[in-house]
Structure formats: C-alpha cells, structure tokens
Motif scaffolding. Structure first.
Motif, mmCIF file in Angstrom:
data_model
loop_
_atom_site.group_PDB
_atom_site.id
_atom_site.type_symbol
_atom_site.label_atom_id
_atom_site.label_comp_id
_atom_site.label_asym_id
_atom_site.label_seq_id
_atom_site.Cartn_x
_atom_site.Cartn_y
_atom_site.Cartn_z
ATOM 1 N N GLU A 56 0.833 -1.211 0.000
ATOM 2 C CA GLU A 56 0.000 0.000 0.000
ATOM 3 C C GLU A 56 0.866 1.259 0.000
ATOM 4 O O GLU A 56 0.466 2.309 -0.477
ATOM 5 C CB GLU A 56 -0.930 0.020 1.224
ATOM 6 N N SER A 57 2.076 1.127 0.575
ATOM 7 C CA SER A 57 2.962 2.283 0.693
ATOM 8 C C SER A 57 3.735 2.558 -0.596
ATOM 9 O O SER A 57 4.406 3.572 -0.716
ATOM 10 C CB SER A 57 3.959 2.032 1.825
ATOM 11 N N LYS A 100 0.822 2.823 -5.968
ATOM 12 C CA LYS A 100 -0.488 2.684 -5.307
ATOM 13 C C LYS A 100 -0.912 4.027 -4.727
ATOM 14 O O LYS A 100 -2.048 4.449 -4.870
ATOM 15 C CB LYS A 100 -0.435 1.614 -4.213
ATOM 16 N N GLN A 101 0.043 4.707 -4.082
ATOM 17 C CA GLN A 101 -0.253 6.012 -3.478
ATOM 18 C C GLN A 101 -0.726 7.017 -4.516
ATOM 19 O O GLN A 101 -1.584 7.839 -4.239
ATOM 20 C CB GLN A 101 1.001 6.557 -2.792
ATOM 21 N N TRP A 111 10.049 2.012 -6.293
ATOM 22 C CA TRP A 111 9.971 1.424 -4.949
ATOM 23 C C TRP A 111 10.802 0.164 -4.916
ATOM 24 O O TRP A 111 11.167 -0.375 -5.958
ATOM 25 C CB TRP A 111 8.524 1.147 -4.573
#
Ligand SMILES: [Zn+2]
Length: 129
Positions: free
Chosen positions: A52-53, A57-58, A128
């Motif tokens: 989620e981080s 996604k953000q 990421w």
C-alpha cells in the motif's frame, strides 16, 4: 507431468554446472513457469500485490485488478540475489508496479509504459523496492 519436470530440474541442479548456466536455468522451464504463474495469480485473486505504501499505489497508477495474461509475476527476492522460484517468493504485480520496482532489468519495460502514457516521464520518484 509436473512431478517429472520437478525431478528433471533437481537432476540438473545436481550436475556441476557453472554459475552462468545455473543462473540461466533458474528461470523455470516455460511449462512449469506457466503453471506457477497461474497458481500465484489465483492465490493473489488477480490483484496487484505491491505494498500500500508503494508510490504507484499512493499515486493511483496501480492497475489493481489484472487479467492473468497481463499479470506480471515478480520475484520478491530477485533470482540474481539468490531468490527462488518458490511460490512464497512470487507475487502478482500489475505492469506499472512491476516496471517501477527499482531494478535495472525493468528499465526497458519502464520506457515502454512511458510511451503508452501509463507512467509519467519523470517516474524516478515513483520507484519502490
Ligand atoms: Zn500495481
């Protein structure tokens, strides 16, 4: 059928192959890989498993639900760092999250998706680990 493939793989591993060959072989046999792919995709219910981080996604770039044909199977720990093809080291990712995962081998995928407009040109801040 699957058992035979597993057996063949184990046999290859026991032979004294040099690192290059072992590394190459560690990409699973295509038939076996297709089975693994489908299994991992089903286990993940066709949903992108990036954290989620993770910036995609953000930022709302993650495609979320993905068809099996579009699903990218990611080695959480890369093969090149000693990761395995075991299901627990595999997860489903959408093409965007996969391309933005910080890994040099994804760069050509990243530029393809930039061309398609799925990833901004300045994607670096979205990558990421
Ligand atoms: Zn995603």
């Amino acid at each position: 059928m699957l058992q035979q493939l597993y057996k063949a793989t184990r046999h290859k591993r026991s032979q004294g192959l040099d690192y290059q060959m072992v590394h190459h072989w560690k990409r699973q046999d295509p038939n076996l890989w297709n089975l693994s792919r489908e299994r991992v995709w089903k286990r993940d219910r066709g949903l992108c498993q990036s954290p989620e981080s993770a910036p995609p996604k953000q930022q709302g770039l993650c495609q979320g639900s993905i068809a099996l044909s579009d699903c990218h199977i990611d080695h959480i720990r890369p093969l090149s760092s000693g990761g395995s093809n075991h299901a627990r080291n595999l997860r489903s990712l959408c093409p965007v999250c996969h391309a933005l995962r910080l890994d040099e081998k994804h760069r050509s995928l990243t530029s393809q998706l930039v061309k398609k407009g799925l990833i901004p040109v300045r994607w670096q801040s979205l990558s990421w680990l």
